[in-house]
Design a protein around this motif. Structure first.
Motif, short mmCIF file in Angstrom:
data_model
loop_
_atom_site.label_atom_id
_atom_site.label_comp_id
_atom_site.label_asym_id
_atom_site.label_seq_id
_atom_site.Cartn_x
_atom_site.Cartn_y
_atom_site.Cartn_z
N ALA A 107 63.21 38.63 38.90
CA ALA A 107 64.66 38.72 38.79
C ALA A 107 64.93 40.66 39.27
O ALA A 107 65.01 40.51 40.92
CB ALA A 107 65.15 39.06 37.44
N ASP A 108 64.00 41.19 39.16
CA ASP A 108 63.92 42.45 40.32
C ASP A 108 63.19 42.31 41.77
O ASP A 108 64.11 43.39 42.56
CB ASP A 108 63.40 43.60 39.17
CG ASP A 108 63.90 43.97 37.69
OD1 ASP A 108 64.96 43.52 37.71
OD2 ASP A 108 63.10 44.20 37.07
N ALA A 111 66.15 40.35 43.18
CA ALA A 111 67.23 41.39 44.08
C ALA A 111 67.99 41.43 44.88
O ALA A 111 69.00 41.15 45.50
CB ALA A 111 68.14 41.94 42.81
N GLU A 115 71.64 40.61 47.75
CA GLU A 115 72.40 41.19 48.27
C GLU A 115 73.46 40.84 48.70
O GLU A 115 72.64 40.91 49.69
CB GLU A 115 72.34 43.56 48.19
CG GLU A 115 71.11 43.30 46.38
CD GLU A 115 72.31 44.51 45.84
OE1 GLU A 115 73.41 43.74 46.12
OE2 GLU A 115 71.45 44.65 44.62
N LEU A 221 69.76 37.66 36.63
CA LEU A 221 70.29 37.51 37.72
C LEU A 221 72.19 37.26 37.36
O LEU A 221 73.10 37.80 37.95
CB LEU A 221 69.89 36.74 38.37
CG LEU A 221 68.30 37.24 38.97
CD1 LEU A 221 67.93 35.70 39.74
CD2 LEU A 221 68.38 38.10 40.34
N ARG A 224 73.28 40.13 36.39
CA ARG A 224 72.99 41.65 37.09
C ARG A 224 73.86 41.39 38.70
O ARG A 224 75.02 42.18 38.89
CB ARG A 224 71.28 41.86 37.57
CG ARG A 224 71.41 42.57 38.79
CD ARG A 224 70.07 43.04 39.87
NE ARG A 224 69.75 44.04 40.82
CZ ARG A 224 68.68 44.64 40.17
NH1 ARG A 224 67.41 44.23 39.44
NH2 ARG A 224 68.50 45.69 41.10
N PHE A 225 74.35 39.86 38.44
CA PHE A 225 75.78 40.01 39.92
C PHE A 225 76.53 39.23 39.12
O PHE A 225 77.36 37.87 39.66
CB PHE A 225 75.26 38.75 41.12
CG PHE A 225 73.75 39.80 41.73
CD1 PHE A 225 73.76 40.16 43.26
CD2 PHE A 225 72.54 39.56 41.18
CE1 PHE A 225 73.05 41.04 43.54
CE2 PHE A 225 71.59 39.76 42.07
CZ PHE A 225 71.72 41.13 42.97
#
Length: 370
Positions: A107-108, A111, A115, A221, A224-225
């Motif tokens: 995931a990190d 990412a 964006e 994710l 995160r989004f």
């Protein structure tokens, strides 16, 4: 069928190992199945033999509606680790590391590639995320060990799959599944087909085991989004195919057919297949599992078979020190089902001897043992 072989680096001079992947069918949807990542857990390998045979037949009949990748021997490193005629397939000899821990955290890494590119189209988001996962995995620096390369290759083949099945077993065990709570509704029919006696659910069991490494990025994710429509596009589970000695032909053939029936239900195989049974075990939190250990050394006698339903206070096993005559009985601390027992019969400090799946959380922190 396409046979893909990956050479693992860092073998000793004059030797080499390969990871073999068998790819069947074609289409936009994909299932990935691997067996015996813990190389001494052979029921998965035996089931994979039957899956490979049946997938050849189904492909020849034109019944595959998607890609199915099968890795019958997911751990060629551990497969060769024999010590005095005893298979040691759980930990790598050279590093001491568990073969089913510490898979790449995606995931990190993916990412930054996402964006400003995700939107409301779930299908487009899934394609974009999978492309980023492939890019990240293929762009990693050269592997520093055989184990490092093995983990990357397995993840590379699984990262773009809709369904990921990791075939394992326990020492002595009933049929059971490990999964994310969010994926249980889709996996319930698989558990019903297999006749699983337990399903243990956790969002983060610790250790980043293979099935978790495949499913977790989609959860992370999505968090995160939050403005994007990111579905849980990978349904991953670890299937414990009973105990280490359960390699008899008939149950392994049956397990392979039950897995194929589930893949047909997921739209990957055409034709007529039996409906999933309507009855199924109830899923319980992995945090509700009792790992029962002995209070002192000694010879162990089990007092409950695997599959037994127990209540709090019921005896699980007794431990006897033949020199001091010290005697102890270990009891259940939760209501539930005895889903696994240790194969050895000598108590050692800190090592579990029986596991009970209960409905009430009783553990915290890392849930997986090494």
């Amino acid at each position: 069928m396409k046979h893909i072989q990956h050479l693992l680096p860092w073998s000793a001079m004059g030797t080499e190992r390969h990871l073999s992947v068998f790819r069947f069918g074609s289409g936009p949807r994909k299932a990935y199945i691997q067996a015996s990542l813990h190389a001494d857990e052979l029921p998965g390998m035996r089931v994979a033999v039957e899956l490979k045979r049946r997938l050849r037949e189904l492909e020849a009949q034109g019944r595959l509606k998607g890609v199915i990748e099968l890795v019958p021997v997911a751990n060629p490193i551990g497969l060769g680790q024999m010590f005095q005629a005893t298979h040691q397939g759980r930990f790598e000899f050279s590093s001491g590391k568990n073969f089913n821990r510490d898979f790449p955290v995606l995931a990190d890494a993916v990412a930054p590639h996402l964006e400003g590119r995700l939107g409301e189209d779930a299908e487009a988001n899934v394609a974009l995320i999978r492309s980023a996962m492939v890019h990240v995995l293929e762009g990693m620096p050269a592997a520093e060990s055989e184990l490092d390369e093995l983990r990357r290759r397995l993840m590379r083949h699984a990262c773009d799959a809709d369904v990921v099945l990791d075939l394992h077993c326990d020492f002595e065990s009933i049929m059971l599944l490990y999964a994310f709570p969010q994926n249980w509704p889709r996996l319930r029919s698989l558990a019903a087909r297999l006749g699983a006696g337990a399903a243990l659910l956790a969002e983060d069991a610790g250790g980043n085991a293979f099935d978790e490494a495949c499913a977790m990025p989609w959860l992370q994710l999505a968090e995160r989004f939050p403005e994007a429509n990111i579905p849980l596009a990978c349904v991953a589970t670890t299937i414990e195919l009973r105990g280490m000695a359960d390699t008899d032909r008939e149950p392994c053939v049956a397990s392979a057919e039950q897995i194929l029936g589930f893949l047909a239900e997921q739209g990957l195989i055409g034709g007529d297949w039996p409906e999933a049974p309507t009855t199924c075990c109830e899923a319980t939190p992995f945090a509700g599992a009792q790992y029962a250990c002995a209070p002192h050394p000694g010879v162990v006698s089990f007092l409950q078979p695997v599959g037994a339903q127990v209540k709090v206070g019921d005896p699980l096993f007794e431990v006897i020190d033949p020199l001091t005559d010290r005697y102890s009985v270990v009891h259940a601390t939760t209501d539930g089902i005895v889903y696994a027992r240790e194969r050895l019969r000598f108590a050692q400090p800190g090592l579990w001897l029986a596991k009970v799946a209960g409905a009430t959380p009783i553990r915290q922190g890392r849930l997986l043992s090494d």
